[in-house]
Motif scaffolding. Structure first.
Motif, PDB file in Angstrom:
ATOM      1  N   PRO A 165      10.649  18.077  -9.772  1.00  0.00           N
ATOM      2  CA  PRO A 165      11.572  17.326  -8.915  1.00  0.00           C
ATOM      3  C   PRO A 165      10.924  17.118  -7.547  1.00  0.00           C
ATOM      4  N   LEU A 166      11.243  16.024  -6.895  1.00  0.00           N
ATOM      5  CA  LEU A 166      10.591  15.652  -5.645  1.00  0.00           C
ATOM      6  C   LEU A 166      11.578  15.625  -4.488  1.00  0.00           C
ATOM      7  N   ARG A 167      11.067  15.943  -3.304  1.00  0.00           N
ATOM      8  CA  ARG A 167      11.848  15.839  -2.072  1.00  0.00           C
ATOM      9  C   ARG A 167      10.993  15.172  -1.008  1.00  0.00           C
ATOM     10  N   LEU A 168      11.654  14.500  -0.109  1.00  0.00           N
ATOM     11  CA  LEU A 168      10.978  13.936   1.058  1.00  0.00           C
ATOM     12  C   LEU A 168      12.011  13.681   2.148  1.00  0.00           C
ATOM     13  N   VAL A 169      11.500  13.403   3.340  1.00  0.00           N
ATOM     14  CA  VAL A 169      12.354  12.984   4.449  1.00  0.00           C
ATOM     15  C   VAL A 169      11.923  11.580   4.841  1.00  0.00           C
ATOM     16  N   ALA A 170      12.847  10.639   4.755  1.00  0.00           N
ATOM     17  CA  ALA A 170      12.535   9.226   4.955  1.00  0.00           C
ATOM     18  C   ALA A 170      12.907   8.768   6.348  1.00  0.00           C
ATOM     19  N   THR A 171      12.137   7.807   6.837  1.00  0.00           N
ATOM     20  CA  THR A 171      12.550   7.036   8.003  1.00  0.00           C
ATOM     21  C   THR A 171      13.418   5.872   7.514  1.00  0.00           C
ATOM     22  N   ALA A 172      14.079   5.229   8.444  1.00  0.00           N
ATOM     23  CA  ALA A 172      14.894   4.075   8.059  1.00  0.00           C
ATOM     24  C   ALA A 172      14.027   2.986   7.440  1.00  0.00           C
ATOM     25  N   ASP A 173      12.807   2.820   7.957  1.00  0.00           N
ATOM     26  CA  ASP A 173      11.913   1.785   7.430  1.00  0.00           C
ATOM     27  C   ASP A 173      11.480   2.096   6.002  1.00  0.00           C
ATOM     28  N   GLY A 174      11.282   3.374   5.698  1.00  0.00           N
ATOM     29  CA  GLY A 174      10.811   3.741   4.376  1.00  0.00           C
ATOM     30  C   GLY A 174      11.904   3.872   3.338  1.00  0.00           C
ATOM     31  N   LEU A 175      13.157   3.925   3.779  1.00  0.00           N
ATOM     32  CA  LEU A 175      14.277   4.172   2.876  1.00  0.00           C
ATOM     33  C   LEU A 175      14.358   3.192   1.704  1.00  0.00           C
ATOM     34  N   PRO A 176      14.232   1.879   1.926  1.00  0.00           N
ATOM     35  CA  PRO A 176      14.351   0.951   0.785  1.00  0.00           C
ATOM     36  C   PRO A 176      13.317   1.211  -0.310  1.00  0.00           C
ATOM     37  N   LEU A 177      12.076   1.503   0.077  1.00  0.00           N
ATOM     38  CA  LEU A 177      11.041   1.776  -0.919  1.00  0.00           C
ATOM     39  C   LEU A 177      11.377   3.024  -1.714  1.00  0.00           C
ATOM     40  N   TYR A 178      11.782   4.084  -1.031  1.00  0.00           N
ATOM     41  CA  TYR A 178      12.065   5.332  -1.733  1.00  0.00           C
ATOM     42  C   TYR A 178      13.239   5.178  -2.690  1.00  0.00           C
ATOM     43  N   GLU A 179      14.232   4.415  -2.278  1.00  0.00           N
ATOM     44  CA  GLU A 179      15.370   4.183  -3.177  1.00  0.00           C
ATOM     45  C   GLU A 179      14.932   3.406  -4.418  1.00  0.00           C
TER      46      GLU A 179
ATOM     47  N   LEU B  68       0.817  -1.206   0.000  1.00  0.00           N
ATOM     48  CA  LEU B  68       0.000   0.000   0.000  1.00  0.00           C
ATOM     49  C   LEU B  68       0.855   1.262   0.000  1.00  0.00           C
ATOM     50  N   GLY B  69       1.980   1.224   0.712  1.00  0.00           N
ATOM     51  CA  GLY B  69       2.871   2.375   0.723  1.00  0.00           C
ATOM     52  C   GLY B  69       3.382   2.696  -0.669  1.00  0.00           C
ATOM     53  N   ARG B  70       3.736   1.678  -1.428  1.00  0.00           N
ATOM     54  CA  ARG B  70       4.215   1.892  -2.797  1.00  0.00           C
ATOM     55  C   ARG B  70       3.112   2.506  -3.658  1.00  0.00           C
ATOM     56  N   LYS B  71       1.882   2.021  -3.532  1.00  0.00           N
ATOM     57  CA  LYS B  71       0.780   2.564  -4.325  1.00  0.00           C
ATOM     58  C   LYS B  71       0.523   4.031  -3.980  1.00  0.00           C
ATOM     59  N   LEU B  72       0.593   4.375  -2.695  1.00  0.00           N
ATOM     60  CA  LEU B  72       0.418   5.768  -2.296  1.00  0.00           C
ATOM     61  C   LEU B  72       1.539   6.634  -2.860  1.00  0.00           C
ATOM     62  N   MET B  73       2.757   6.133  -2.819  1.00  0.00           N
ATOM     63  CA  MET B  73       3.883   6.894  -3.359  1.00  0.00           C
ATOM     64  C   MET B  73       3.741   7.077  -4.869  1.00  0.00           C
ATOM     65  N   GLN B  74       3.311   6.043  -5.562  1.00  0.00           N
ATOM     66  CA  GLN B  74       3.129   6.165  -7.006  1.00  0.00           C
ATOM     67  C   GLN B  74       2.054   7.201  -7.326  1.00  0.00           C
ATOM     68  N   ALA B  75       0.996   7.231  -6.510  1.00  0.00           N
ATOM     69  CA  ALA B  75      -0.046   8.236  -6.699  1.00  0.00           C
ATOM     70  C   ALA B  75       0.507   9.639  -6.456  1.00  0.00           C
ATOM     71  N   ALA B  76       1.360   9.770  -5.458  1.00  0.00           N
ATOM     72  CA  ALA B  76       1.959  11.069  -5.153  1.00  0.00           C
ATOM     73  C   ALA B  76       2.866  11.532  -6.290  1.00  0.00           C
ATOM     74  N   ILE B  77       3.653  10.622  -6.834  1.00  0.00           N
ATOM     75  CA  ILE B  77       4.550  10.956  -7.946  1.00  0.00           C
ATOM     76  C   ILE B  77       3.747  11.428  -9.150  1.00  0.00           C
ATOM     77  N   GLU B  78       2.593  10.797  -9.400  1.00  0.00           N
ATOM     78  CA  GLU B  78       1.737  11.227 -10.498  1.00  0.00           C
ATOM     79  C   GLU B  78       1.175  12.626 -10.232  1.00  0.00           C
TER      80      GLU B  78
END
Length: 277
Positions: free
Chosen positions: A99-113, A83-93
């Motif tokens: 250009p995009l910026r965000l602040v990641a937690t350690a848990d979210g870092l792998p998905l964002y990369e 679900l996190g990936r789907k929300l991020m894909q919606a945000a990117i759209e």
């Protein structure tokens, strides 16, 4: 239950109450007013299971210069299902070609990369009870006539036009400035947030001016719970700890794709999952 049973909708004011519950579940300190500010400056998406909001994401555009992704939350019962990936894909759209910026937690870092974000630095969160101290002589309350200079300084430091954010902060908070030869060369903002108040953004031409701007508000708020977020590169973390504001965590600043580096300005960002927290 599979993610195919999740519907996605535009984030509206009717979703604010549910979003607040999600942020509290996640242990975030946001008040209703903090969500209202984020919503007022952003577009977003909610994930809905039945009649229950189970995920949120907001995108805050700064003209066409860039956009920040923030308030990415998935209900703890729904995690691990993509679900996190789907929300991020919606945000990117939603962000389009910005250009995009965000602040990641350690848990979210792998998905964002995996989604093409790269690390650009670390955000260090400091907080504590303000002690009594002398007010600096180099700072003063901002005047209405200072707002254009403040907005331009912020643009130079952040690398994007955040005029709408600065205008909102001016309505709900207090602004202080430092001057050189009558010209505004730095500013800071104080506003209510979470358990108390947050100082930031802070933009200054040197570390001493940054310290003076932070001290301006510490001196005005003895006994109040304050939060200040800084970058590791700014070199202020040790000084903040000496003032009684312990380092309690932070996050990883990320960009997608890379954009030109900001000007050489000592910058402290008040960020939680980006500039609205």
């Amino acid at each position: 239950m599979q993610t195919s049973q999740i519907d996605f909708a535009a984030f509206g004011s009717e979703h604010l109450g549910a979003a607040l519950k999600l942020s509290r579940q996640a242990g975030w300190p946001h008040r209703p007013e903090d969500w209202e500010m984020a919503h007022a400056l952003s577009e977003g998406v909610v994930a809905i299971e039945g009649d229950r909001v189970v995920g949120t994401v907001l995108v805050t555009p700064y003209k066409q210069d860039c956009a920040t992704i923030n308030m990415v939350i998935v209900d703890e019962a729904m995690r691990g299902r993509g679900l996190g990936r789907k929300l991020m894909q919606a945000a990117i759209e939603l962000a389009g070609d910005r250009p995009l910026r965000l602040v990641a937690t350690a848990d979210g870092l792998p998905l964002y990369e995996k989604l093409g974000f790269s690390q650009t630095g670390r955000i260090l969160q400091h907080q504590g009870i303000a002690a009594e101290c002398a007010a600096p002589t180099a700072t003063s309350a901002a005047a209405t006539t200072d707002f254009s200079a403040i907005t331009e300084l912020d643009r130079q430091a952040f690398g994007a036009d955040r005029a709408d954010l600065i205008a909102y902060l001016a309505r709900v908070g207090e602004l202080a400035v430092v001057r050189c030869d009558g010209r505004v060369t730095g500013f800071a903002v104080l506003r209510s947030f979470g358990r108390g108040e947050v100082i930031g953004p802070v933009i200054a031409g040197n570390v001493e001016d940054a310290k003076a701007l932070v001290t301006h508000f510490i001196a005005r708020r003895p006994g109040v719970f304050l939060r200040v977020d800084t970058t590791a590169a700014a070199g202020l973390s040790g000084w903040l700890a000496e003032q009684g504001f312990a380092h309690v965590g932070g996050g990883i600043a990320m960009m997608k794709p890379s954009i030109p580096a900001a000007d050489s300005v000592a910058t402290i960002f008040a960020l939680a999952n980006q500039a609205l927290g």
